[in-house]
Design a protein around this motif. Structure first.
Motif, PDB file in Angstrom:
ATOM      1  N   SER A 202       5.247 -10.626   1.883  1.00 31.87           N
ATOM      2  CA  SER A 202       4.676  -9.357   1.558  1.00 31.87           C
ATOM      3  C   SER A 202       3.170  -9.436   1.426  1.00 31.87           C
ATOM      4  CB  SER A 202       5.150  -9.077   0.035  1.00 31.87           C
ATOM      5  OG  SER A 202       6.690  -8.643   0.152  1.00 31.87           O
ATOM      6  N   GLU A 205       1.880  -8.948   4.870  1.00 30.97           N
ATOM      7  CA  GLU A 205       1.943  -7.619   5.274  1.00 30.97           C
ATOM      8  C   GLU A 205       0.677  -6.703   4.641  1.00 30.97           C
ATOM      9  OE1 GLU A 205       4.976  -4.044   5.548  1.00 30.97           O
ATOM     10  OE2 GLU A 205       5.544  -5.831   4.992  1.00 30.97           O
ATOM     11  N   ASN A 356      -0.235   3.634   5.616  1.00 24.98           N
ATOM     12  CA  ASN A 356      -0.356   2.216   4.970  1.00 24.98           C
ATOM     13  C   ASN A 356      -0.396   2.374   3.388  1.00 24.98           C
ATOM     14  OD1 ASN A 356      -0.631   1.347   7.441  1.00 24.98           O
ATOM     15  ND2 ASN A 356      -2.771   1.031   7.561  1.00 24.98           N
ATOM     16  N   LYS A 358       1.505   4.197   1.470  1.00 26.31           N
ATOM     17  CA  LYS A 358       2.837   4.283   0.895  1.00 26.31           C
ATOM     18  C   LYS A 358       3.406   2.803   0.913  1.00 26.31           C
ATOM     19  CE  LYS A 358       3.688   9.105   2.252  1.00 26.31           C
ATOM     20  NZ  LYS A 358       4.409  10.127   3.139  1.00 26.31           N
ATOM     21  N   ARG A 359       2.987   2.042   1.959  1.00 25.58           N
ATOM     22  CA  ARG A 359       3.752   0.573   2.029  1.00 25.58           C
ATOM     23  C   ARG A 359       3.136  -0.043   1.200  1.00 25.58           C
ATOM     24  NH1 ARG A 359       7.736  -2.203   2.232  1.00 25.58           N
ATOM     25  NH2 ARG A 359       7.734  -4.099   3.397  1.00 25.58           N
ATOM     26  N   GLU A 362       4.675   0.479  -2.275  1.00 25.68           N
ATOM     27  CA  GLU A 362       6.182  -0.094  -1.959  1.00 25.68           C
ATOM     28  C   GLU A 362       5.904  -1.502  -2.361  1.00 25.68           C
ATOM     29  OE1 GLU A 362       7.658   0.715   1.296  1.00 25.68           O
ATOM     30  OE2 GLU A 362       7.958   2.844   1.014  1.00 25.68           O
TER      31      GLU A 362
END
Length: 389
Positions: A202, A205, A356, A358-359, A362
């Motif tokens: 994570s 990312e 990006n 939205k990700r 999350e």
């Protein structure tokens, strides 16, 4: 197993005392594990204590406790040297008894479970357990039968016949009792490794997403400066100054996990100043800020995505007049960010910026955020809510 067999004294009262001590030890073990998970786990030297080491330490402590309890009923308290001599004798014998059980536990933990049960299956594991017990229990039974403590309580604790099947029951009990404990602890260790891997993935990312956002923004800004230079505008130098401030924030603050909300607001204001310089039409701008706590922090370059999207897909495309309304309200519990802009052309693709964002949400606020996007013929609205607690 063998540990249970040791506590079979001549008097039944001692059996009950030993059972109570075992129950109390279990309660202490559970309480210690809870304290370890909450308070002590962060200490490196304690994390290095593995299951085998902890069990060995428990065996030594149990030997000391049982020896002390036994000696207290056999020796006079006033005779110190005689008491010490008897205590050491019992301690050595009890340690030998418990270490026999520990040897079976060690074989089960290090070899049978990881190399047989997990690889070959339950049937071959059970056969391997029986083979180990058949090989070791006669030797252990004979060793324990030779100990003086075997007859110290008026009756034999272990059978004098080393090949007596009763001697195997203790070994079977050790294997059966240790199996669920070993499996549970290994599952917990594997689960921690999985969680650590997911966190590292994570974080990687998130870094990649942030790196994608920065070039995307600067690409649009350089296009703006290029347009100004073609017109030989006097605002070119001012635009470059604003761009340098934005780049400083992006380079030095963008790599941090959290920044002060007021710094992010300042960044948004500089961004709006830079964008409005190159507009050919009037912008009706309203920016309402209500920050009730000065020390609120958020991830950097998060809110700017909605503002950038408003300019790119709404404000810049306006022919005559554009409208942009931004509302920011935040306290120690929740942040609400509303960005509403006028639109003239409805675009089907939201672009890489919103994807990006939205990700990132999350990954950063799972289950603690909502991003509602609505659009009609002339208005685009994005409402972001983040719960901090």
């Amino acid at each position: 197993g063998y540990a249970s067999a040791v506590a079979l004294p001549a008097e039944d009262a001692f059996t009950y005392i030993y059972a109570a001590m075992a129950s109390l030890s279990l309660e202490v073990l559970l309480a210690a594990n809870n304290y370890y998970q909450q308070k002590v786990k962060s200490r490196t030297w304690i994390r290095k204590i593995r299951l085998e080491h902890a069990t060995l330490i428990s065996v030594l402590l149990l030997s000391v406790i049982v020896s002390a309890a036994t000696v207290s009923n056999m020796a006079e308290a006033s005779d110190f040297w005689r008491t010490a001599f008897i205590f050491i004798g019992f301690l050595i014998q009890f340690m030998i008894m418990y270490l026999c059980g520990y040897l079976l536990f060690f074989i089960n933990s290090k070899f049978l479970v990881p190399r047989v049960l997990k690889v070959r299956g339950m049937i071959l594991y059970c056969l391997s357990v029986l083979a180990v017990i058949a090989s070791l229990y006669p030797i252990m039974g004979q060793l324990l039968a030779w100990l003086p403590v075997n007859k110290a309580f008026g009756r034999t604790i272990f059978s004098l016949n080393a090949f007596d099947v009763e001697n195997a029951f203790g070994a079977i009990a050790v294997m059966a009792f240790s199996l669920p404990i070993i499996l549970a602890l290994q599952w917990g260790r594997q689960n921690q490794q999985i969680l650590k891997f997911e966190k590292e993935r994570s974080d990687t990312e998130l870094n990649l997403l942030t790196q994608q956002l920065n070039p995307h923004f600067f690409f649009n800004t350089l296009n703006n400066l290029y347009a100004l230079s073609l017109r030989k505008s006097d605002q070119t130098s001012e635009s470059i100054l604003h761009l340098s401030e934005l780049m400083r924030y992006t380079i030095y603050k963008g790599k941090l996990a959290l920044v002060d909300l007021k710094e992010e607001v300042k960044y948004i204001q500089d961004f709006i100043e830079l964008q409005t310089i190159r507009l050919h039409h009037k912008l009706d701008l309203n920016f309402d800020i209500d920050i009730r706590k000065p020390n609120i922090q958020i991830p950097p370059l998060l809110l700017i995505i909605l503002v950038e999207n408003a300019f790119k897909h709404g404000v810049e495309n306006a022919e005559v007049k554009a409208r942009l309304t931004i509302q920011l309200a935040a306290d120690e519990q929740e942040l609400t960010f509303v960005c509403e802009n006028s639109v003239e052309l409805i675009e089907s693709s939201p672009g890489i910026g919103l994807a990006n964002m939205k990700r990132r949400l999350e990954l950063l606020y799972p289950g603690k955020h909502t991003l509602l996007i609505t659009q009609d013929s002339d208005t685009f609205n994005a409402t972001l809510k983040i719960r901090f607690i």
